[in-house]
Design a protein around this motif. Structure first.
Motif, PDB file in Angstrom:
ATOM      1  N   GLU A 130       0.854  -1.257   0.062  1.00 19.23           N
ATOM      2  CA  GLU A 130       0.215   0.112   0.096  1.00 19.23           C
ATOM      3  C   GLU A 130       0.922   1.245  -0.170  1.00 19.23           C
ATOM      4  O   GLU A 130       0.716   2.245  -0.815  1.00 19.23           O
ATOM      5  CB  GLU A 130      -1.124   0.066   1.384  1.00 19.23           C
ATOM      6  N   LEU A 131       2.036   1.144   0.687  1.00 19.90           N
ATOM      7  CA  LEU A 131       2.869   2.316   0.874  1.00 19.90           C
ATOM      8  C   LEU A 131       3.440   2.566  -0.647  1.00 19.90           C
ATOM      9  O   LEU A 131       3.623   3.690  -1.004  1.00 19.90           O
ATOM     10  CB  LEU A 131       3.753   2.367   1.915  1.00 19.90           C
ATOM     11  N   GLY A 132       3.884   1.533  -1.133  1.00 19.11           N
ATOM     12  CA  GLY A 132       4.478   1.660  -2.706  1.00 19.11           C
ATOM     13  C   GLY A 132       3.531   2.350  -3.520  1.00 19.11           C
ATOM     14  O   GLY A 132       3.787   3.099  -4.508  1.00 19.11           O
ATOM     15  N   ALA A 133       2.232   1.854  -3.398  1.00 15.67           N
ATOM     16  CA  ALA A 133       1.044   2.425  -4.262  1.00 15.67           C
ATOM     17  C   ALA A 133       0.813   3.960  -4.033  1.00 15.67           C
ATOM     18  O   ALA A 133       0.832   4.794  -5.128  1.00 15.67           O
ATOM     19  CB  ALA A 133      -0.190   1.647  -3.992  1.00 15.67           C
ATOM     20  N   ASP A 134       0.867   4.315  -2.782  1.00 15.23           N
ATOM     21  CA  ASP A 134       0.991   5.804  -2.576  1.00 15.23           C
ATOM     22  C   ASP A 134       2.068   6.733  -3.051  1.00 15.23           C
ATOM     23  O   ASP A 134       1.876   7.516  -3.481  1.00 15.23           O
ATOM     24  CB  ASP A 134       0.868   5.953  -0.823  1.00 15.23           C
ATOM     25  N   ILE A 135       3.196   5.942  -2.844  1.00 14.15           N
ATOM     26  CA  ILE A 135       4.316   6.596  -3.439  1.00 14.15           C
ATOM     27  C   ILE A 135       4.233   6.914  -5.137  1.00 14.15           C
ATOM     28  O   ILE A 135       4.489   7.959  -5.578  1.00 14.15           O
ATOM     29  CB  ILE A 135       5.634   5.955  -3.043  1.00 14.15           C
ATOM     30  N   ARG A 136       3.873   5.848  -5.559  1.00 11.98           N
ATOM     31  CA  ARG A 136       3.453   5.761  -7.091  1.00 11.98           C
ATOM     32  C   ARG A 136       2.262   6.960  -7.543  1.00 11.98           C
ATOM     33  O   ARG A 136       2.564   7.444  -8.613  1.00 11.98           O
ATOM     34  CB  ARG A 136       3.306   4.397  -7.712  1.00 11.98           C
ATOM     35  N   ARG A 137       1.490   7.100  -6.560  1.00 14.95           N
ATOM     36  CA  ARG A 137       0.318   8.025  -6.775  1.00 14.95           C
ATOM     37  C   ARG A 137       0.785   9.416  -6.466  1.00 14.95           C
ATOM     38  O   ARG A 137      -0.053  10.384  -6.748  1.00 14.95           O
ATOM     39  CB  ARG A 137      -0.885   7.754  -5.906  1.00 14.95           C
ATOM     40  N   GLU A 147       0.660   4.514   6.886  1.00 12.39           N
ATOM     41  CA  GLU A 147       0.810   3.516   7.183  1.00 12.39           C
ATOM     42  C   GLU A 147       1.758   3.139   8.281  1.00 12.39           C
ATOM     43  O   GLU A 147       1.807   2.110   9.099  1.00 12.39           O
ATOM     44  CB  GLU A 147       1.628   2.800   6.036  1.00 12.39           C
ATOM     45  N   MET A 148       2.659   4.185   8.751  1.00 13.31           N
ATOM     46  CA  MET A 148       3.596   4.041  10.010  1.00 13.31           C
ATOM     47  C   MET A 148       2.431   4.009  11.281  1.00 13.31           C
ATOM     48  O   MET A 148       2.676   3.520  12.289  1.00 13.31           O
ATOM     49  CB  MET A 148       4.506   5.239  10.142  1.00 13.31           C
TER      50      MET A 148
END
Length: 185
Positions: A130-137, A147-148
């Motif tokens: 989910e964090l990776g998806a947020d970064i890509r968005r 997430e933290m």
């Protein structure tokens, strides 16, 4: 009489201490006379991460290359990488530990992965996805913060002694109980 025993006891202690020191000095090798071969550590040094997306994809590929890993998710924050791995659901705990260790070994040989953190926890791996998806968005900070907060909320224990009862509801419950008692009498 007492002084007569103290003096020999002190002499005995000094003699024992002195002998022990001499024996230790005789057996320790001198650095000048040491003819053993010495080697420098050749572990890869950690590289500075200039392109986090490229490094994350690279570390994910390395992790996926390990037998037993179904999928991998990596998040790079500043100069630190966290790699979450997915394994089959029917794998026992000891085998999961072995797979996680194999991934760590594979990352150890890579200059970007030498200090990475590897986890096989399902929940953490999902959160990394989910964090990776947020970064890509385009929302890396907000996604990271959310997430933290979720991760810390799962880690921090809830201690019953620290729980403070809500003041409004117990009073309402007590007043309803009192009303029932009044109706019965």
């Amino acid at each position: 009489m007492r002084n007569w025993l103290v003096v020999p006891a002190m002499l005995l202690c000094l003699l024992a201490t002195g002998c022990n020191t001499v024996a230790r000095n005789e057996t320790s090798p001198s650095p000048q006379n040491d003819n053993r071969v010495r080697a420098q550590q050749t572990a890869p040094q950690k590289k500075t991460i200039s392109n986090p997306k490229q490094v994350a994809a690279h570390l994910e590929d390395l992790a996926r290359g390990v037998p037993g890993v179904k999928g991998a998710h990596c998040v790079v924050f500043k100069n630190t990488a966290v790699v979450g791995i997915d394994v089959a659901g029917n794998v026992d705990r000891s085998r999961v530990g072995t797979i996680k260790y194999a991934v760590a070994e594979a990352l150890r040989k890579d200059p970007y992965g030498i200090n990475a953190v590897v986890t096989a926890d399902i929940d953490l791996s999902h959160r990394l996805t989910e964090l990776g998806a947020d970064i890509r968005r385009g929302r890396p900070i907000a996604g990271f913060g959310e997430e933290m907060a979720d991760i810390i909320g799962r880690i921090v224990p809830q201690i019953p002694r620290d729980v403070q009862p809500m003041k409004a509801e117990p009073q309402k419950a007590r007043s309803k109980a009192q009303q029932k008692l009044e109706h019965r009498s």
